[in-house]
Design a protein around this motif. Structure first.
Motif, short mmCIF file in Angstrom:
data_model
loop_
_atom_site.label_atom_id
_atom_site.label_comp_id
_atom_site.label_asym_id
_atom_site.label_seq_id
_atom_site.Cartn_x
_atom_site.Cartn_y
_atom_site.Cartn_z
N MET A 36 12.56 -5.69 13.79
CA MET A 36 11.52 -6.11 12.88
C MET A 36 12.01 -7.35 12.13
O MET A 36 13.15 -7.38 11.66
N LYS A 37 11.19 -8.38 12.07
CA LYS A 37 11.53 -9.59 11.34
C LYS A 37 11.30 -9.35 9.85
O LYS A 37 10.30 -8.75 9.45
N ASN A 38 12.25 -9.79 9.04
CA ASN A 38 12.17 -9.56 7.61
C ASN A 38 11.23 -10.54 6.93
O ASN A 38 11.04 -11.67 7.40
N PRO A 39 10.65 -10.14 5.78
CA PRO A 39 9.64 -10.97 5.10
C PRO A 39 10.23 -12.19 4.40
O PRO A 39 11.31 -12.12 3.81
N PRO A 40 9.50 -13.32 4.44
CA PRO A 40 9.99 -14.55 3.81
C PRO A 40 10.07 -14.45 2.29
O PRO A 40 10.74 -15.28 1.67
N GLU A 41 9.44 -13.46 1.68
CA GLU A 41 9.55 -13.29 0.23
C GLU A 41 10.97 -12.87 -0.16
O GLU A 41 11.38 -13.07 -1.30
N GLN A 42 11.71 -12.28 0.77
CA GLN A 42 13.03 -11.75 0.46
C GLN A 42 14.16 -12.44 1.24
O GLN A 42 15.33 -12.16 0.99
N PHE A 43 13.80 -13.34 2.16
CA PHE A 43 14.80 -13.97 3.03
C PHE A 43 14.46 -15.44 3.25
O PHE A 43 13.30 -15.81 3.29
N THR A 44 15.50 -16.26 3.42
CA THR A 44 15.35 -17.65 3.82
C THR A 44 15.81 -17.73 5.27
O THR A 44 16.91 -17.27 5.60
N GLY A 45 14.98 -18.28 6.14
CA GLY A 45 15.33 -18.37 7.55
C GLY A 45 14.95 -17.11 8.30
O GLY A 45 14.30 -16.21 7.76
N ASP A 46 15.35 -17.05 9.57
CA ASP A 46 14.99 -15.93 10.43
C ASP A 46 16.03 -14.82 10.35
O ASP A 46 17.22 -15.05 10.61
N VAL A 47 15.55 -13.62 9.98
CA VAL A 47 16.40 -12.45 9.83
C VAL A 47 15.66 -11.26 10.42
O VAL A 47 14.48 -11.06 10.16
N TRP A 48 16.38 -10.46 11.21
CA TRP A 48 15.78 -9.28 11.85
C TRP A 48 16.55 -8.04 11.44
O TRP A 48 17.78 -8.06 11.35
N PHE A 49 15.82 -6.93 11.20
CA PHE A 49 16.41 -5.66 10.78
C PHE A 49 15.98 -4.57 11.75
O PHE A 49 14.79 -4.33 11.93
N ASP A 50 16.96 -3.93 12.39
CA ASP A 50 16.70 -2.81 13.29
C ASP A 50 17.30 -1.56 12.67
O ASP A 50 18.51 -1.51 12.41
N VAL A 51 16.47 -0.55 12.43
CA VAL A 51 16.95 0.70 11.85
C VAL A 51 17.79 1.45 12.88
O VAL A 51 17.36 1.66 14.01
N ILE A 52 19.00 1.82 12.48
CA ILE A 52 19.91 2.61 13.31
C ILE A 52 19.80 4.08 12.91
O ILE A 52 19.75 4.97 13.75
N ALA A 53 19.77 4.34 11.60
CA ALA A 53 19.65 5.71 11.08
C ALA A 53 18.86 5.68 9.80
O ALA A 53 18.96 4.74 9.01
N SER A 54 18.05 6.70 9.59
CA SER A 54 17.27 6.84 8.37
C SER A 54 17.17 8.32 8.04
O SER A 54 17.41 9.18 8.89
N PRO A 55 16.81 8.65 6.80
CA PRO A 55 16.73 10.06 6.42
C PRO A 55 15.79 10.84 7.33
O PRO A 55 14.69 10.40 7.64
N GLN A 56 16.27 12.00 7.76
CA GLN A 56 15.48 12.88 8.63
C GLN A 56 14.98 14.11 7.87
O GLN A 56 14.10 14.81 8.36
N HIS A 57 15.58 14.38 6.71
CA HIS A 57 15.19 15.50 5.87
C HIS A 57 15.11 15.00 4.43
O HIS A 57 15.74 14.01 4.07
N GLU A 58 14.37 15.68 3.59
CA GLU A 58 14.16 15.19 2.23
C GLU A 58 15.44 15.16 1.39
O GLU A 58 15.51 14.43 0.41
N ASP A 59 16.48 15.90 1.77
CA ASP A 59 17.72 15.86 1.02
C ASP A 59 18.68 14.77 1.52
O ASP A 59 19.77 14.60 0.99
N GLN A 60 18.30 14.01 2.54
CA GLN A 60 19.12 12.93 3.06
C GLN A 60 18.67 11.59 2.48
O GLN A 60 17.49 11.40 2.20
N ARG A 61 19.63 10.65 2.33
CA ARG A 61 19.32 9.35 1.72
C ARG A 61 19.84 8.16 2.51
O ARG A 61 19.46 7.03 2.24
#
Length: 126
Positions: A1-26
């Motif tokens: 996913m390409k990151n938004p220009p409001e938060q980045f200068t130039g071309d930046v991409w973010f690929d999620v590797i791991a994210s919370p799978q349960h509500e107690d994970q962060r």
């Protein structure tokens, strides 16, 4: 996913590797790729952030600190609430793993500030 220009200068991409799978994970882990000269805006993380450079050379700065270059294989920790930016050097692509924990309100995990100016970015690292 390409990151938004409001938060980045130039071309930046973010690929999620791991994210919370349960509500107690962060934990969130992402692979972030920066084109030459690309960088984040000033920002901070409610619970801190760990960056591990996997390719290229990262350029980083904490507010009021010196700009540093981070080599592949090196890891840098930014404490909770510390305003900072990071990105690629002017001539090379860079990628890093970004690891952080969501706050109680995931929308408040990262606080974004103003863009890093060209003058701030082009200050030579010590």
């Amino acid at each position: 996913m390409k990151n938004p220009p409001e938060q980045f200068t130039g071309d930046v991409w973010f690929d999620v590797i791991a994210s919370p799978q349960h509500e107690d994970q962060r934990m969130v882990v992402g692979l972030v790729r920066f084109a030459p000269g690309a960088r984040t805006a000033w920002h901070s993380h409610a619970k801190g952030q760990t960056l591990h450079v996997t390719h290229g050379i990262a350029r980083m700065q904490a507010r009021g600190g010196d700009i540093i270059d981070v080599q592949p294989g090196q890891t840098v920790y930014t404490p909770p609430g510390e305003e900072h930016w990071h990105g690629a050097t002017p001539d090379d692509f860079m990628e890093h793993l970004a690891m952080f924990e969501n706050s109680d309100n995931p929308n408040a995990t990262t606080t974004w500030g103003q863009h890093v100016t060209d003058e701030e970015y082009n200050t030579s690292p010590d």
